[in-house]
Design a protein around this motif. Structure first.
Motif, PDB file in Angstrom:
ATOM      1  N   PRO A 136      27.717  -4.124  60.303  1.00 20.38           N
ATOM      2  CA  PRO A 136      28.539  -5.108  59.271  1.00 20.38           C
ATOM      3  C   PRO A 136      30.792  -4.919  59.716  1.00 20.38           C
ATOM      4  O   PRO A 136      30.089  -4.105  60.538  1.00 20.38           O
ATOM      5  N   TYR A 137      30.416  -5.668  59.385  1.00 22.02           N
ATOM      6  CA  TYR A 137      32.665  -5.904  59.393  1.00 22.02           C
ATOM      7  C   TYR A 137      32.883  -4.921  59.144  1.00 22.02           C
ATOM      8  O   TYR A 137      34.178  -4.619  58.886  1.00 22.02           O
ATOM      9  N   CYS A 138      32.202  -4.661  57.474  1.00 19.17           N
ATOM     10  CA  CYS A 138      33.028  -3.207  56.944  1.00 19.17           C
ATOM     11  C   CYS A 138      32.378  -1.923  56.526  1.00 19.17           C
ATOM     12  O   CYS A 138      30.503  -2.089  56.346  1.00 19.17           O
ATOM     13  N   ASP A 139      31.858  -1.023  56.199  1.00 19.27           N
ATOM     14  CA  ASP A 139      31.076   0.102  56.004  1.00 19.27           C
ATOM     15  C   ASP A 139      31.118   0.140  54.289  1.00 19.27           C
ATOM     16  O   ASP A 139      32.159   0.329  53.489  1.00 19.27           O
ATOM     17  N   LEU A 140      29.939  -0.339  54.023  1.00 17.08           N
ATOM     18  CA  LEU A 140      30.166  -0.647  52.609  1.00 17.08           C
ATOM     19  C   LEU A 140      29.538   0.740  52.318  1.00 17.08           C
ATOM     20  O   LEU A 140      28.367   1.631  52.661  1.00 17.08           O
ATOM     21  N   LYS A 141      29.736   1.784  51.116  1.00 17.85           N
ATOM     22  CA  LYS A 141      29.460   2.735  50.535  1.00 17.85           C
ATOM     23  C   LYS A 141      29.727   3.054  48.724  1.00 17.85           C
ATOM     24  O   LYS A 141      30.248   1.913  48.281  1.00 17.85           O
ATOM     25  N   ALA A 142      28.614   4.304  48.861  1.00 21.35           N
ATOM     26  CA  ALA A 142      28.359   3.849  47.267  1.00 21.35           C
ATOM     27  C   ALA A 142      29.943   4.218  46.297  1.00 21.35           C
ATOM     28  O   ALA A 142      29.909   3.581  45.479  1.00 21.35           O
ATOM     29  N   GLU A 143      30.634   5.221  46.914  1.00 20.01           N
ATOM     30  CA  GLU A 143      31.426   5.289  46.173  1.00 20.01           C
ATOM     31  C   GLU A 143      32.569   4.536  45.905  1.00 20.01           C
ATOM     32  O   GLU A 143      33.829   4.043  45.366  1.00 20.01           O
ATOM     33  N   LEU A 144      32.976   3.401  46.394  1.00 25.75           N
ATOM     34  CA  LEU A 144      33.552   1.630  46.513  1.00 25.75           C
ATOM     35  C   LEU A 144      33.385   1.072  45.482  1.00 25.75           C
ATOM     36  O   LEU A 144      34.237  -0.033  45.419  1.00 25.75           O
ATOM     37  N   PHE A 145      32.304   1.380  45.112  1.00 31.50           N
ATOM     38  CA  PHE A 145      31.509  -0.035  43.868  1.00 31.50           C
ATOM     39  C   PHE A 145      32.497   0.701  42.435  1.00 31.50           C
ATOM     40  O   PHE A 145      31.346   0.781  41.711  1.00 31.50           O
ATOM     41  N   ASN A 146      33.208   0.220  42.410  1.00 28.99           N
ATOM     42  CA  ASN A 146      34.165   0.932  40.494  1.00 28.99           C
ATOM     43  C   ASN A 146      35.210  -0.279  40.640  1.00 28.99           C
ATOM     44  O   ASN A 146      35.464  -0.808  41.471  1.00 28.99           O
ATOM     45  N   LEU A 147      35.554  -0.174  39.511  1.00 32.14           N
ATOM     46  CA  LEU A 147      36.860  -1.690  39.560  1.00 32.14           C
ATOM     47  C   LEU A 147      37.915  -1.070  40.392  1.00 32.14           C
ATOM     48  O   LEU A 147      38.290  -2.361  40.827  1.00 32.14           O
TER      49      LEU A 147
END
Length: 310
Positions: A136-147
């Protein structure tokens, strides 16, 4: 597993050559209780014929035609027809892994996640061959999923392809995509939804496939005006404190980008290649062959700039 209905919304405009592959990925889903709402947004190609063919193949495909109004308008149109407990967006050039719905519904239905509102999966990329996937073009991580991360790190650290998510339908009772936006509408959606809930689960499996499309609008148009419109829209839904901080973050980001560009430009101008180009330009002007040497000059500068970046 509960037999919850998933409504899949597929907006279509001028992507008929990809639509078969996209809809095949829907038909391949291991979870069977879905409806797929295909919205033809006034496309001038043969989207109509392809969509109707799929409706004949399987009655779970529903086809609608509307006048062209843009991606947000097409998604909103689809939202008006959903019957499902959950909503999955899927652009007409992207695809889903065959386990996307099943694995996401398992997360929704597990006891420890019973209050979930959104399940986000990871993704991979492909060009023309969906069997050849890349990182993927970016690294998705659980800690990013906040407002806070969605507001202040969007497009700097990450973005979330919209088809990575599956959403509880109730989240869209009072939300529609801003139809004056031709781009960045997904950012507005994520901000709006993260304002409503923090009941989000990240399933770190590549269950969404994002097509690297060289003809997409995001690669071929100046989207800065749309970015400004998105900022103006966000002002109406953010607190003054959030909006002020967002303004500072964006100004700082653009200032840093400007400094980086000016530094690289200075290095380029100080190079022997650039100086040679200027000399050749002056000589070409004197002898009347400047148009030819302009092409050579531009190629030299381009080559030097790419070399510096590498």
């Amino acid at each position: 597993m509960s037999e919850s209905l998933v409504s899949i919304i597929v907006p279509c405009y001028n992507q008929a050559h990809y639509l078969d592959e996209t809809l095949q990925s829907v038909l391949n889903q291991s979870y069977r209780n879905w409806e797929c709402i295909i919205v033809n947004d006034g496309s001038p190609d043969n989207t109509h014929e392809i969509a109707k063919k799929w409706c004949d193949i399987d009655s779970r495909f529903k086809y609608y035609h509307k006048e062209n109004g843009g991606l947000s308008s097409a998604r909103n149109f689809g939202l008006d027809f959903v019957k499902g407990d959950y909503i999955q967006f899927l652009d007409s050039d992207d695809c889903l892994d065959k386990l996307k719905l099943e694995n996401s519904l398992q997360s929704f239905n597990s006891l420890k996640n019973k209050d979930l509102k959104i399940v986000i999966s990871n993704f991979k990329m492909f060009d023309e061959d969906i069997n050849t996937l890349s990182s993927p073009y970016c690294d998705l991580k659980a800690e990013l999923f906040n407002l806070e991360s969605i507001l202040y790190q969007w497009e700097d650290s990450f973005t979330i392809p919209i088809h990575c998510g599956i959403f509880e339908s109730s989240l869209f009772q009072n939300f529609r995509f801003p139809e004056n936006l031709r781009a960045k509408e997904d950012w507005v959606m994520w901000v709006s939804l993260f304002q409503k809930t923090n009941k989000i689960f990240f399933k770190d499996e590549p269950l969404a496939y994002y097509r690297r499309n060289p003809k997409s609008m995001t690669k071929n148009e100046n989207l800065f005006p749309e970015f400004i419109k998105a900022i103006e829209y966000l002002e109406t839904i953010l607190t003054p404190k959030e909006y002020n901080r967002l303004s500072v973050v964006l100004i700082s980001r653009f200032y840093k980008s400007s400094l980086d560009y000016r530094y690289k430009l200075a290095l380029c101008k100080d190079s022997n290649t650039y100086k040679l180009g200027l000399f050749l330009k002056k000589m070409a002007l004197k002898i009347g062959v400047l148009p030819f040497f302009k092409k050579i000059f531009q190629r030299l500068i381009s080559f030097k700039f790419i070399s510096n970046r590498l």
